[in-house]
Design a protein around this motif. Structure first.
Motif, PDB file in Angstrom:
ATOM      1  N   ARG A   1      14.671   9.419  14.217  1.00 16.46           N
ATOM      2  CA  ARG A   1      14.063   8.287  14.931  1.00 16.46           C
ATOM      3  C   ARG A   1      13.494   7.312  13.917  1.00 16.46           C
ATOM      4  O   ARG A   1      12.721   7.697  13.034  1.00 16.46           O
ATOM      5  N   LEU A   2      13.875   6.036  14.084  1.00 19.44           N
ATOM      6  CA  LEU A   2      13.373   4.995  13.187  1.00 19.44           C
ATOM      7  C   LEU A   2      11.974   4.554  13.604  1.00 19.44           C
ATOM      8  O   LEU A   2      11.634   4.570  14.799  1.00 19.44           O
TER       9      LEU A   2
ATOM     10  N   ASN B   1       3.471   1.710   2.859  1.00 19.30           N
ATOM     11  CA  ASN B   1       4.560   0.742   3.037  1.00 19.30           C
ATOM     12  C   ASN B   1       5.209   0.318   1.715  1.00 19.30           C
ATOM     13  O   ASN B   1       6.080  -0.542   1.710  1.00 19.30           O
TER      14      ASN B   1
ATOM     15  N   TYR C   1       9.643  -9.478  12.837  1.00 20.52           N
ATOM     16  CA  TYR C   1       9.410 -10.909  13.035  1.00 20.52           C
ATOM     17  C   TYR C   1      10.255 -11.743  12.073  1.00 20.52           C
ATOM     18  O   TYR C   1      10.581 -11.304  10.965  1.00 20.52           O
TER      19      TYR C   1
ATOM     20  N   ASP D   1      19.144   0.058  15.870  1.00 16.74           N
ATOM     21  CA  ASP D   1      18.261   0.529  16.942  1.00 16.74           C
ATOM     22  C   ASP D   1      17.521  -0.685  17.493  1.00 16.74           C
ATOM     23  O   ASP D   1      16.563  -1.165  16.885  1.00 16.74           O
TER      24      ASP D   1
ATOM     25  N   ASP E   1       6.356   9.387  15.943  1.00 20.13           N
ATOM     26  CA  ASP E   1       5.723   9.234  17.259  1.00 20.13           C
ATOM     27  C   ASP E   1       6.458  10.027  18.337  1.00 20.13           C
ATOM     28  O   ASP E   1       6.022  10.073  19.475  1.00 20.13           O
TER      29      ASP E   1
ATOM     30  N   ALA F   1      11.526 -12.478  17.454  1.00 18.83           N
ATOM     31  CA  ALA F   1      11.575 -11.021  17.270  1.00 18.83           C
ATOM     32  C   ALA F   1      13.041 -10.637  17.117  1.00 18.83           C
ATOM     33  O   ALA F   1      13.879 -11.019  17.941  1.00 18.83           O
TER      34      ALA F   1
ATOM     35  N   GLY G   1      15.385  -0.978  19.550  1.00 22.15           N
ATOM     36  CA  GLY G   1      13.965  -0.741  19.804  1.00 22.15           C
ATOM     37  C   GLY G   1      13.094  -1.070  18.610  1.00 22.15           C
ATOM     38  O   GLY G   1      11.871  -1.119  18.718  1.00 22.15           O
ATOM     39  N   ILE G   2      13.721  -1.294  17.468  1.00 20.87           N
ATOM     40  CA  ILE G   2      12.963  -1.674  16.264  1.00 20.87           C
ATOM     41  C   ILE G   2      13.009  -3.186  16.123  1.00 20.87           C
ATOM     42  O   ILE G   2      14.082  -3.793  16.042  1.00 20.87           O
ATOM     43  N   LEU G   3      11.825  -3.785  16.119  1.00 16.48           N
ATOM     44  CA  LEU G   3      11.710  -5.244  16.058  1.00 16.48           C
ATOM     45  C   LEU G   3      11.071  -5.667  14.742  1.00 16.48           C
ATOM     46  O   LEU G   3      10.166  -4.994  14.236  1.00 16.48           O
TER      47      LEU G   3
ATOM     48  N   ARG H   1       6.850   0.639  20.868  1.00 14.45           N
ATOM     49  CA  ARG H   1       7.688   1.351  19.902  1.00 14.45           C
ATOM     50  C   ARG H   1       7.618   0.686  18.531  1.00 14.45           C
ATOM     51  O   ARG H   1       7.621   1.357  17.501  1.00 14.45           O
ATOM     52  N   SER H   2       7.568  -0.644  18.521  1.00 17.27           N
ATOM     53  CA  SER H   2       7.676  -1.326  17.233  1.00 17.27           C
ATOM     54  C   SER H   2       6.576  -2.378  17.080  1.00 17.27           C
ATOM     55  O   SER H   2       5.462  -2.176  17.537  1.00 17.27           O
TER      56      SER H   2
ATOM     57  N   PHE I   1       9.082   1.340  12.780  1.00 15.71           N
ATOM     58  CA  PHE I   1       8.584   0.146  12.115  1.00 15.71           C
ATOM     59  C   PHE I   1       7.553  -0.478  13.037  1.00 15.71           C
ATOM     60  O   PHE I   1       7.845  -0.702  14.208  1.00 15.71           O
ATOM     61  N   PRO I   2       6.353  -0.747  12.537  1.00 17.53           N
ATOM     62  CA  PRO I   2       5.808  -0.551  11.197  1.00 17.53           C
ATOM     63  C   PRO I   2       5.770   0.927  10.798  1.00 17.53           C
ATOM     64  O   PRO I   2       5.805   1.811  11.654  1.00 17.53           O
ATOM     65  N   PRO I   3       5.656   1.150   9.487  1.00 19.90           N
ATOM     66  CA  PRO I   3       5.604   2.529   8.997  1.00 19.90           C
ATOM     67  C   PRO I   3       4.395   3.273   9.551  1.00 19.90           C
ATOM     68  O   PRO I   3       3.365   2.680   9.826  1.00 19.90           O
TER      69      PRO I   3
ATOM     70  N   PHE J   1       9.028   0.127   1.474  1.00 18.59           N
ATOM     71  CA  PHE J   1       9.575  -0.998   2.239  1.00 18.59           C
ATOM     72  C   PHE J   1       9.557  -2.268   1.388  1.00 18.59           C
ATOM     73  O   PHE J   1      10.560  -2.996   1.291  1.00 18.59           O
TER      74      PHE J   1
ATOM     75  N   GLU K   1       0.861  -1.187   0.000  1.00 22.30           N
ATOM     76  CA  GLU K   1       0.000   0.000   0.000  1.00 22.30           C
ATOM     77  C   GLU K   1       0.897   1.237   0.000  1.00 22.30           C
ATOM     78  O   GLU K   1       2.109   1.119   0.198  1.00 22.30           O
TER      79      GLU K   1
END
Lengths: 136, 117, 443
Positions: A34-35, A12, A99, A93, A44, A87, A95-97, C305-306, A37-39, A15, A9
């Motif tokens: 700041r990164l 995204n 799957y 970063d 934030d 994960a 903090g970005i996970l 956050r993610s 994900f998800p877009p 990506f 879409e």
């Protein structure tokens, strides 16, 4: 494991287009670096919606933790049960996970904290998505 | 010929929730005929055993759903059947475990469940 | 009368708000529960609408008020446990027409509107205030408490009904399709990677075990205690339909859903409704039941956050929730007689109670705590209601239990190791929920 096909879409599409080219890109707010994900439509942290850009990642990460899926709602994955679902924390970063099924790793033999490298896997309709392999 | 039948409970047996088409009397009939019988359900094994005891049926096994394959290795029979009402939890699980599978309505029509004349 | 969703301003979701302005001035006085069922059997008298009416009428009678004294109604319009009415199946019109229908035939069958309730409870002649709350009873309680405190209603009914249809939810629809939108593929929760509903919690629990050196077997005493308490809850599903204890062996031998979460770490979806009657502390003195005073309500609005909340995010959020709960109630953790935090995945109950610092717990302590006496007879009761694990998915057993314990009418479930004076209940999720502090006295 063949995942359901993916139809990108607007939000995204970069990506998924990058995935087809073998690149991992993640949305980044250039106003506050700041990164995301998800877009998302706006940052934030600073709220900016005009500074969301796509940033190429190294494709390296670490396994945060995992579960082993034995009862899965997705019809096309049921024949592969049980499977790992981990994960992945990005090196850029943690903090970005993201799957991962950790292809090649036997169920429940996941090295938590271990290093992983991104690969790109075709889904049922040919659209590629990021997957992750354990670095040995 | 020794036949083993594994019964799911909910949606399969009359005492299940929801009730299924197989009556406890039908279970008694196949047991009287010498079939090995038991249950394989998502109900806890202790409550499966209580259910059978309540109906004064002495089953050969009462196991959790994922342990069906172990039933096959624990009992020597010529044919193994699992009867249940769920595609993944019963049919696919049964086939993976080396059992033949019957839906409850299919099973109820089997001559096994007819009383001996 | 048009009914709106409660505005965010009714919730106390940030720290630093001080003591709740209506502390001790709002009370619960009536409780009503419907019977439970595993699934809807298709009859009008067992529909979620009928169950809800039954619960509401019971709560009114329990409070000892006449229906025309009721002037407020707060309810949750969404009633699904996960299954929605199939688009290709007609709504059974015999059921719809057994009631006074609204324009939406799903009303009373697969959802609830305030309009439907009012139409089908003609005795409610004086309802002037109606409002919707999202999700579950925990939110409706908060909204109703704030509404009564603000003077929007004097005698306010609070309602949550649940319907449960045939089939395994989440296994149809997009899960069965060949293609999915990109946003679904990489969304939190269910995704292209096939995460079942409990996966996020299972992942946090896995990290919890890694971080603190714990394991899944350590959950067994909690599970056994929850089912035991649930079997002492006559309103609950297991007590009504399958009064069977869950042994540690049963629990530990159960099949995995997403290891380290097994079948029993998930609650069982059911049909049920419950209602409460809230009023002002002054009016409560003249009603039939002992008032249970509300000292505070607090809400958590954590955002991951993610793609899924991490353990670290959960721990930060539950700790903040604990601080909000105590700050607004003007109490400390030492004041809690007992707790009834949510458990509708069993594996996050410990996040809630560690966040509360219940009995001095710190992060990583709860599973060791579970190995001690956590029974209703002991000095450190855990989840005296039994929660969803003990009585089925309703997300309201814990509220009812707080009220019944404090009122001294919890029956066989009554706490004997502590005097039930102040308790906290709420949920659902550690990253997002609504919580209430209940008290035997207004101050």
């Amino acid at each position: 494991m063949v995942k359901q096909g993916v139809v990108p879409e607007d939000l995204n599409r970069p990506f998924f287009e990058a995935a087809n080219e073998g690149r991992l890109v993640i949305q980044n707010c250039s106003a506050c670096d700041r990164l995301h994900f998800p877009p998302r439509a706006a940052c934030d942290r600073c709220g900016s919606g005009d500074n969301m850009e796509w940033k190429q990642m190294s494709g390296r990460g670490k396994i945060y933790n995992y579960g082993v899926v034995y009862d899965c709602p997705v019809a096309s994955l049921k024949e592969d049960l049980p499977f790992n679902l981990a994960a992945i924390m990005l090196d850029e970063d943690p903090g970005i996970l993201m799957y991962s099924h950790l292809p090649g790793v036997p169920a429940d033999e996941v090295p938590v904290g271990g290093a992983v490298q991104v690969i790109f896997e075709a889904t049922a309709n040919g659209q590629k998505v990021p997957e992750w392999q354990v670095v040995t | 010929m020794a036949i083993l039948i594994s019964f799911d409970i909910d949606g399969t047996l009359e005492v299940g929730d929801p009730p299924g088409p197989l009556t406890m009397e039908m279970v008694r009939i196949v047991q009287d005929k010498g079939f090995l019988i038991g249950s394989c359900s998502d109900r806890p094994p202790s409550s499966q055993r209580s259910l059978w005891e309540e109906h004064q049926i002495n089953v050969d096994f009462a196991v959790a759903k994922h342990l069906l394959a172990g039933v096959k290795s624990d009992f020597n029979a010529d044919a193994y059947y699992h009867i249940g009402d769920r595609e993944d939890l019963d049919r696919q699980n049964a086939l993976r475990s080396g059992f033949e599978f019957l839906w409850p309505d299919e099973a109820a029509a089997q001559p096994w469940f007819l009383p001996e004349k | 009368m048009t009914t709106q969703m409660a505005p965010e301003s009714m919730y106390r979701s940030t720290e630093g708000l001080g003591v709740w302005e209506h502390r001790g001035k709002v009370a619960s006085v009536g409780i009503g529960h419907s019977p439970t069922a595993r699934r809807w059997d298709g009859r009008a008298e067992t529909s979620v609408g009928a169950l809800s009416i039954q619960a509401l009428r019971t709560a009114i009678a329990d409070a000892g008020v006449s229906p025309d004294q009721v002037d407020g109604l707060v309810l949750v319009p969404v009633t699904t446990t996960g299954a929605h009415w199939p688009e290709d199946q007609p709504v059974p019109m015999d059921v719809v027409n057994a009631f006074n229908p609204t324009d939406d035939p799903l009303d009373g069958v697969g959802q609830l509107s305030a309009e439907w309730i009012i139409k089908n409870m003609p005795e409610l002649t004086n309802v002037k205030f109606t409002m919707y709350a999202p999700g579950c009873m925990s939110a409706a309680i908060v909204v109703a408490a704030q509404a009564v405190g603000d003077g929007l209603a004097s005698n306010c009914l609070v309602l949550k009904g649940w319907h449960n249809l045939e089939g395994r939810y989440n296994h149809g629809g997009i899960s069965a399709s060949d293609e999915v939108p990109g946003s679904f593929a990489i969304s939190p929760g269910r995704t292209l990677w096939g995460a079942p509903g409990c996966f996020g919690t299972a992942l946090q629990f896995a990290q919890y075990c890694t971080k603190y050196g714990k394991n899944h077997d350590m959950m067994a005493p909690f599970m056994q205690n929850s089912r035991r308490n649930g079997l002492l809850f006559p309103e609950g599903y297991w007590a009504q339909h399958r009064p069977e204890q869950l042994t540690p062996e049963d629990y530990l031998s159960s099949r995995w859903i997403a290891k380290p979460a097994n079948l029993f770490d998930n609650d069982i979806p059911i049909m049920v409704a419950a209602a409460y009657l809230f009023t002002t502390a002054d009016r409560a003195q003249d009603m039939a039941q002992k008032p249970v005073y509300i000292l505070n309500h607090a809400s958590s609005r954590g955002v991951a956050r993610s793609i899924t909340p991490t353990l670290e995010e959960v721990e930060a959020e539950t700790a903040a929730t604990g601080r909000k709960i105590y700050e607004g109630a003007g109490i400390t953790a030492d004041d809690l007689s007992f707790e009834n935090m949510y458990d509708g995945f069993a594996q996050f109950h410990q996040f809630h109670i560690e966040g509360l610092r219940y009995r001095g717990m710190q992060p990583g302590d709860a599973l060791d705590f579970y190995q001690t006496d956590i029974s209703i007879e002991g000095p450190n009761p855990i989840l005296s209601s039994g929660g969803n694990i003990g009585s089925g998915r309703s997300r309201f057993w814990m509220h009812t239990d707080c009220m019944q314990q404090i009122q001294g009418r919890a029956g066989a479930r009554s706490l004997t190791g502590v005097k039930p004076e102040i308790a906290v209940s709420g949920g659902p999720m550690p990253m997002g929920g609504n919580f209430t502090v209940w008290s035997a006295t207004p101050d």
